[in-house]
Design a protein around this motif. Structure first.
Motif, PDB file in Angstrom:
ATOM      1  N   SER A   1       0.811  -1.214   0.000  1.00  0.00           N
ATOM      2  CA  SER A   1       0.000   0.000   0.000  1.00  0.00           C
ATOM      3  C   SER A   1       0.850   1.272   0.000  1.00  0.00           C
ATOM      4  O   SER A   1       0.410   2.318  -0.498  1.00  0.00           O
ATOM      5  CB  SER A   1      -0.942   0.010   1.205  1.00  0.00           C
ATOM      6  N   SER A   2       2.059   1.213   0.541  1.00  0.00           N
ATOM      7  CA  SER A   2       2.890   2.410   0.575  1.00  0.00           C
ATOM      8  C   SER A   2       3.424   2.776  -0.804  1.00  0.00           C
ATOM      9  O   SER A   2       3.667   3.950  -1.097  1.00  0.00           O
ATOM     10  CB  SER A   2       4.064   2.215   1.542  1.00  0.00           C
ATOM     11  N   PHE A   3       3.606   1.763  -1.656  1.00  0.00           N
ATOM     12  CA  PHE A   3       4.127   2.016  -3.000  1.00  0.00           C
ATOM     13  C   PHE A   3       3.019   2.310  -4.008  1.00  0.00           C
ATOM     14  O   PHE A   3       3.228   3.018  -4.988  1.00  0.00           O
ATOM     15  CB  PHE A   3       4.938   0.806  -3.482  1.00  0.00           C
ATOM     16  N   ALA A   4       1.818   1.789  -3.752  1.00  0.00           N
ATOM     17  CA  ALA A   4       0.719   1.870  -4.719  1.00  0.00           C
ATOM     18  C   ALA A   4       0.449   3.285  -5.238  1.00  0.00           C
ATOM     19  O   ALA A   4       0.243   3.453  -6.450  1.00  0.00           O
ATOM     20  CB  ALA A   4      -0.549   1.268  -4.109  1.00  0.00           C
ATOM     21  N   PRO A   5       0.446   4.330  -4.400  1.00  0.00           N
ATOM     22  CA  PRO A   5       0.146   5.673  -4.937  1.00  0.00           C
ATOM     23  C   PRO A   5       1.115   6.147  -6.009  1.00  0.00           C
ATOM     24  O   PRO A   5       0.746   6.941  -6.880  1.00  0.00           O
ATOM     25  CB  PRO A   5       0.228   6.569  -3.688  1.00  0.00           C
ATOM     26  N   TYR A   6       2.353   5.666  -5.974  1.00  0.00           N
ATOM     27  CA  TYR A   6       3.333   6.096  -6.974  1.00  0.00           C
ATOM     28  C   TYR A   6       2.980   5.591  -8.371  1.00  0.00           C
ATOM     29  O   TYR A   6       3.440   6.160  -9.372  1.00  0.00           O
ATOM     30  CB  TYR A   6       4.735   5.617  -6.588  1.00  0.00           C
ATOM     31  N   LEU A   7       2.174   4.534  -8.442  1.00  0.00           N
ATOM     32  CA  LEU A   7       1.769   4.011  -9.740  1.00  0.00           C
ATOM     33  C   LEU A   7       0.829   4.968 -10.464  1.00  0.00           C
ATOM     34  O   LEU A   7       0.649   4.858 -11.673  1.00  0.00           O
ATOM     35  CB  LEU A   7       1.100   2.644  -9.574  1.00  0.00           C
ATOM     36  N   LEU A   8       0.235   5.894  -9.726  1.00  0.00           N
ATOM     37  CA  LEU A   8      -0.640   6.883 -10.341  1.00  0.00           C
ATOM     38  C   LEU A   8       0.142   7.987 -11.049  1.00  0.00           C
ATOM     39  O   LEU A   8      -0.448   8.835 -11.711  1.00  0.00           O
ATOM     40  CB  LEU A   8      -1.561   7.497  -9.287  1.00  0.00           C
ATOM     41  N   SER A   9       1.466   7.982 -10.903  1.00  0.00           N
ATOM     42  CA  SER A   9       2.321   8.998 -11.539  1.00  0.00           C
ATOM     43  C   SER A   9       3.024   8.453 -12.774  1.00  0.00           C
ATOM     44  O   SER A   9       4.027   9.019 -13.211  1.00  0.00           O
ATOM     45  CB  SER A   9       3.371   9.499 -10.530  1.00  0.00           C
ATOM     46  N   GLY A  10       2.493   7.379 -13.340  1.00  0.00           N
ATOM     47  CA  GLY A  10       3.144   6.768 -14.493  1.00  0.00           C
ATOM     48  C   GLY A  10       3.264   7.689 -15.691  1.00  0.00           C
ATOM     49  O   GLY A  10       4.309   7.752 -16.342  1.00  0.00           O
TER      50      GLY A  10
END
Length: 254
Positions: free
Chosen positions: A117-126
């Motif tokens: 869950s800590s890494f998941a938000p960074y996937l929205l910056s693809g």
């Protein structure tokens, strides 16, 4: 590439609309400037963050189109992107945008569901990471993969009368997995190196600001050149590597 995309879009071309006057030699720069401004607005006002970042991502896509056209032509290919009017390019970018955003949301939710869950938000910056630096190394590889998918969507649309088809592009990604997969890995590694390089230059500029006696306008100019220089460099490297990989896939298979 086929010129069918230009022929099928309904908007009528009356004049070149994407030269941006003095920015003509740097066609991606105006879009990157707008994307950066919208990012500042979004991160500075939480009430506007969603629409501002959505528009910023659309601008990054338009910068991607401008760079893709020149990169494809430089590699010996043909593209109809240069024949599209500004309105047509915006229409195409918005059509691609919501599909890629959906991919990023699904990826982020899936990643959170399996315990990261800590890494998941960074996937929205693809999408954003195709031009601006990502925070994590995995995010930089993710941006490389998103860029490959966007390129295949554009290629597929050109070959199919302007119809944007996400699943057809995903299928093409599987068909060209060998060469494009290698291109994504190489690009991700280069993005990591660029991240380190950009950090070193940023630190050097900060120290320069502390000790230099030059005027604030010159300091601001140096920082602007730094930000957009790296953004355009990142786009050029991205398109050069991905178009080379795609070209090799067509030539050699896989």
């Amino acid at each position: 590439m086929s010129v069918a995309l230009r022929q099928q879009l309904s908007l009528r071309k009356t004049r070149p609309e994407t030269s941006f006057g003095p920015f003509r030699p740097l066609p991606a720069l105006p879009w990157l400037i707008m994307a950066a401004a919208l990012r500042i607005v979004g991160y500075g006002n939480l009430g506007l963050i969603v629409p501002a970042l959505a528009l910023a991502n659309a601008c990054v896509l338009l910068a991607f189109f401008a760079t893709a056209r020149d990169s494809i032509q430089a590699s010996g290919g043909r593209s109809s992107l240069g024949e599209l009017t500004l309105a047509e390019q915006i229409r195409l970018s918005l059509s691609i945008l919501w599909r890629i955003v959906l991919v990023m949301i699904v990826a982020a939710l899936g990643t959170a569901a399996i315990g990261f869950s800590s890494f998941a938000p960074y996937l929205l910056s693809g999408l954003d990471g195709m031009a601006f630096d990502q925070v994590t190394h995995l995010g930089r590889f993710w941006s490389a993969a998103i860029a490959a998918l966007v390129l295949l969507i554009i290629v597929n649309a050109e070959a199919n009368g302007g119809r944007v088809a996400l699943f057809a592009a995903v299928k093409d990604l599987g068909r060209h997995a060998l060469w494009l997969g290698a291109a994504v890995l190489v690009l991700g590694a280069i993005n990591v190196a660029l991240g380190y390089g950009q950090g070193l230059v940023r630190t050097a500029i900060w120290h320069f600001w502390q000790i230099s006696m030059v005027g604030q306008p010159l300091k601001n100019l140096i920082y602007v050149v730094f930000i957009f220089g790296f953004a355009m460099l990142r786009l050029w490297i991205t398109l050069s590597i991905l178009t080379f990989g795609l070209k090799q896939s067509y030539a050699r298979g896989g």
